[in-house]
Design an enzyme around this catalytic site. Structure first.
Site, PDB file in Angstrom:
ATOM      1  N   SER A  69      81.583 -89.262  17.111  1.00  0.00           N
ATOM      2  CA  SER A  69      82.056 -88.503  15.774  1.00  0.00           C
ATOM      3  C   SER A  69      80.993 -88.535  14.884  1.00  0.00           C
ATOM      4  CB  SER A  69      83.316 -89.134  15.301  1.00  0.00           C
ATOM      5  OG  SER A  69      84.360 -89.367  16.616  1.00  0.00           O
ATOM      6  N   ASP A 121      71.118 -79.802  26.629  1.00  0.00           N
ATOM      7  CA  ASP A 121      72.413 -79.305  26.325  1.00  0.00           C
ATOM      8  C   ASP A 121      72.413 -78.455  25.000  1.00  0.00           C
ATOM      9  OD1 ASP A 121      75.210 -79.530  26.463  1.00  0.00           O
ATOM     10  OD2 ASP A 121      75.130 -81.322  25.006  1.00  0.00           O
TER      11      ASP A 121
END
Length: 837
Positions: free
Chosen positions: A529, A639
């Site tokens: 997070s 990514d």
């Protein structure tokens, strides 16, 4: 020759308007008494080909000047610009072009097809040059016909035979183009050799140095220097179905027939198509063999296949005293101390003339002390050594090797290393910059180029100037370093944290305080997070908590140190980190406009106009280019997706999240690693399990470009359609997969229909088309077909242009499914197979 993808493309080209808009010809025949001159045209019955005269330039002195000459040729009649498929005699134009009157084409009294000078009526070209026998024929029973295949034939039309006898045909004398039905090969009885010869330049039809032909010694095709033994590409032997080095030829369909015939009389290659399409196989100016299809809607040639794939693999492509770069632009560049021999030739695509020396050498003979020579050596790094090196024995050092070269007036360069002492005399040919196919450098050899003292003096002057500038920069840098040290000490005192090189090693309690006990979450992903925070000096930060990380402490700190050295305007700046034994954190600069996916795909994001999107595309490309080509260790991000592209207050894009990044040393071109990334952005090589290169990032970037155009996720298109199809009992799931749709619309010239509706059409057509072209190149299945990110940047900035890309292989799925759509059904019928693998 093309692989299985060709067949699907043929059908798709037809579906998109690839077939010619044919018109009936007024005449396809030159009969006795007919005269073709000026703007007269002989047109095939299907309207596809035209025969006539045209003027084109030829070099008169091998240099800058050129003169217009008259040529007799055949060209595609339906294309907007003249594209010749055959020229009567490119090496010897039929007439000087200075005269306003054109030559005349007619059938002579002895039944020969001839070109006459308009004033003197003398013969300037004839089929007699091809040993045509017109014995026992008269002007009344001989005629020339331009067939629907593009073949010009001279026929004997005697009533004594039901079948006209062919006396001569242009298919037996090809120039640079092979058409369907024509033969490439030789007649073993007559010695006739049908081969393709490249043009010297793009300006005119004069023949060049490269040939495409059937090998004399084996049943295979070769690309070579004409009339020499130098072969730079071969197809491998024919096994009855395909050539061994071209396995793509497996899986023919009824619409594309390839045959290689080898019997007691002939040995030749021939291809045919059974769909109406404008197609050709050519050897181009740069010595590559290409198979192309004309796409009517986009008014451009689509290259389906080319060999060799790398232009630098063509022998002498850049000429003497030049360097060919595998992946950098420009392709050819002159060595130091040399300049382009003919700027005009280079502009026309002919670089085989290479470069010439600016200043002559101060040569001394072998009987004079080498110290008397003022010549010097200039070192060139990362070079694949030129051809025709001579080995010098009993040389024990680089200094002795250089003296051996200086002792010979013809010696132009030397190398000393693991191969011993090598020297070159006269021209240096086929020197190449050692670059891997993925655009990365590697340790090549060092070549020492012999230059005059004047060239080296120029270099030294530059060094002096550079030295002064560097000295000033060093002094300024020292001041900045001193100031930076003071700031770091001040920050350390404020944050009570450990300094870790250029990063700050934060304590856990400091991050907890800065984020108000991690109360404001601004993002979440597979690695943890992200929380918004603020340091004591009011610096906004984004703190990423790495959940479930299995890295050891030493490995974590080593990777953090590596990432911390990356500094680029289009990469998110890592401020520091924290590792307290239980949790690990990365502290980044805060990006107020959040991630690209929020602004593109969600209703609560900011509106991105086209100009902003285009600048985001350029910025991300620059950031990836830096990672791939400018870092000490090349970094593959692994990514790339909109969620990992953050936007600052000015919507400047910055690449973030290096949790999956792979660091690759400069000595390696590939890295073997476990699959990583996000579905929908994964390159095919991830799935195959092969070692990866930076081209996996290029593939993901191409997918992001398509999303910038559409404003919606590529994957969502398929999911939405799946839901729609379920309600309507159809199975048309793939028809709206956006990358496929974009590729088809690009071929159709209708890229504006792909544009995000929120933009209301407010975008430049050229920029939209350019991004779609780049995107479709980036998502090619074969990584070698994808550009490097450096090339992408240059194309986006308008420095260079790119050709129309071929369709990616996954587009073949449209041909493998049943469909109620009438056009798709016709495609299936034309392809004639459901197995295009």
């Amino acid at each position: 020759m093309p692989g299985p993808l060709l067949y699907a493309l043929f059908a798709l080209v037809l579906l998109l308007g690839g077939g010619p808009a044919c018109s009936a010809a007024s005449t396809d025949t030159v009969s006795p008494g007919d005269v073709v001159a000026g703007d007269d045209r002989v047109v095939s019955n299907n309207g596809k080909f035209a025969l006539g005269f045209f003027r084109a330039p030829v070099n008169t002195d091998g240099g800058e000047s050129s003169a217009q000459k008259w040529f007799l040729g055949i060209w595609f009649n339906t294309l907007p610009s003249r594209t010749t498929v055959w020229v009567a005699n490119g090496a010897d134009p039929v007439m000087d072009g200075a005269s306003a009157d054109s030559p005349e084409l007619t059938v002579s009294g002895d039944g020969d097809l001839v070109v006459l000078h308009p004033a003197t009526k003398s013969i300037t070209w004839s089929t007699q040059s091809a040993n045509v026998s017109t014995k026992n024929t008269t002007t009344n029973n001989t005629a020339a016909v331009l067939l629907n295949s593009g073949n010009l034939v001279l026929l004997e039309t005697s009533n004594l035979s039901d079948q006209p006898r062919t006396l001569w045909q242009s298919f037996d004398h090809p120039t640079d183009t092979l058409l369907p039905g024509a033969k490439l090969g030789r007649d073993k009885l007559t010695g006739l050799n049908r081969r393709l010869v490249s043009r010297k330049s793009m300006a005119g039809p004069s023949p060049g140095p490269y040939c495409f032909e059937v090998d004399d010694d084996a049943p295979q095709l070769v690309l070579k220097l004409c009339n020499s033994f130098i072969t730079y590409w071969s197809s491998g032997t024919w096994n009855g179905h395909y050539f061994s080095n071209i396995p793509e030829l497996i899986g023919f369909t009824p619409n594309f027939h390839l045959a290689f015939v080898n019997n007691s009389r002939e040995e030749y290659l021939q291809f045919n198509v059974t769909i109406e399409v404008v197609t050709r196989n050519i050897i181009d100016v740069n010595g590559q063999n290409k198979h192309q299809v004309w796409v009517q809607s986009s008014q451009d040639w689509l290259t389906l296949y080319s060999t060799p794939k790398i232009q630098c693999d063509v022998h002498g492509i850049c000429g003497p005293f030049s360097v060919c770069s595998y992946s950098l632009l420009p392709l050819c560049s002159c060595m130091k101390g040399f300049s382009v021999s003919s700027v005009k030739d280079w502009e026309q695509g002919d670089r085989t003339g290479g470069c010439v020396r600016k200043n002559s050498l101060d040569c001394v003979g072998s009987n004079t002390s080498e110290a008397a020579s003022t010549d010097k050596f200039y070192s060139m790094s990362n070079i694949i050594l030129p051809d025709k090196a001579q080995s010098i024995q009993d040389v024990g050092s680089s200094d002795e090797c250089s003296k051996a070269c200086l002792s010979s007036c013809s010696c132009t360069a030397y190398f000393y290393g693991s191969k011993g002492c090598l020297v070159w005399h006269t021209e240096l040919l086929n020197a190449k910059l050692q670059q891997n196919h993925d655009g990365t450098g590697s340790n090549g050899e060092i070549l020492y180029l012999r230059l005059s003292a004047r060239d080296m003096q120029t270099s030294n002057k530059h060094r002096v100037t550079i030295g002064v500038v560097v000295g000033a920069c060093v002094a300024a840098f020292a001041v900045l370093v001193f100031i930076a040290v003071l700031l770091i000490i001040r920050r350390k005192c404020k944050s009570s944290s450990e300094n870790y090189g250029s990063l700050i090693a934060f304590r856990y309690k400091d991050l907890r305080s800065a984020t108000k006990n991690f109360s404001e979450k601004i993002g979440e992903g597979g690695f943890g997070s992200v929380f918004k925070g603020q340091l004591r000096d009011s610096t906004g930060i984004a703190v990423k908590r790495l959940d479930g990380s299995f890295q050891g402490e030493k490995q974590f700190r080593a990777e953090v140190r590596s990432i911390g050295t990356i500094q680029h305007i289009n990469l998110v700046n890592l401020i520091g980190f924290c590792s307290d034994g239980h949790s690990r954190f990365l502290v980044y600069e805060h990006m107020p406009n959040r991630s690209l996916d929020i602004n593109l795909f969600q209703s609560n994001g900011e509106f991105l106009d086209w100009s902003t999107r285009y600048q985001i595309a350029i910025g991300v490309a620059r950031g990836l280019c830096y990672l791939h080509e400018s870092c000490h260790d090349r970094i593959i991000h692994c990514d790339i997706k909109p969620q990992n592209i953050l936007l600052d207050a000015s919507f400047l894009p910055k690449i973030a999240d290096f949790g999956m990044a792979k660091f690759v040393g400069r000595d390696f071109s590939r890295a073997l690693t476990t699959m990583r990334g996000t579905m929908g952005y994964l390159a095919p090589e991830w799935i195959s399990g092969t070692a990866i290169t930076p081209k996996v990032d290029v593939y993901s970037y191409g997918m992001v470009l398509l999303e910038l155009v559409s404003g919606r996720t590529n994957l969502a298109r398929s999911e939405e359609q799946s839901s729609t199809s379920a309600s309507t009992n159809t199975s048309d799931n793939h028809a709206v997969y956006f990358p496929m749709q974009a590729s088809r619309k690009l071929l159709d010239g209708d890229v504006m229909s792909l544009l995000d509706q929120k933009l209301s059409g407010e975008a430049g057509f050229k920029e939209v088309e350019r991004i779609c072209k780049i995107a479709c190149w980036c998502i090619q299945d074969n990584e070698e077909d994808r550009p490097t990110m450096g090339q992408v940047v240059q194309i986006l900035e308008g420095v260079v242009d790119c050709d129309m890309p071929p369709l990616p292989r996954f587009l073949q799925s449209i041909f493998e499914r049943p469909s109620s759509d009438r056009n798709s059904s016709s495609v299936l019928l034309l392809v004639g197979t459901a197995d295009c693998r």
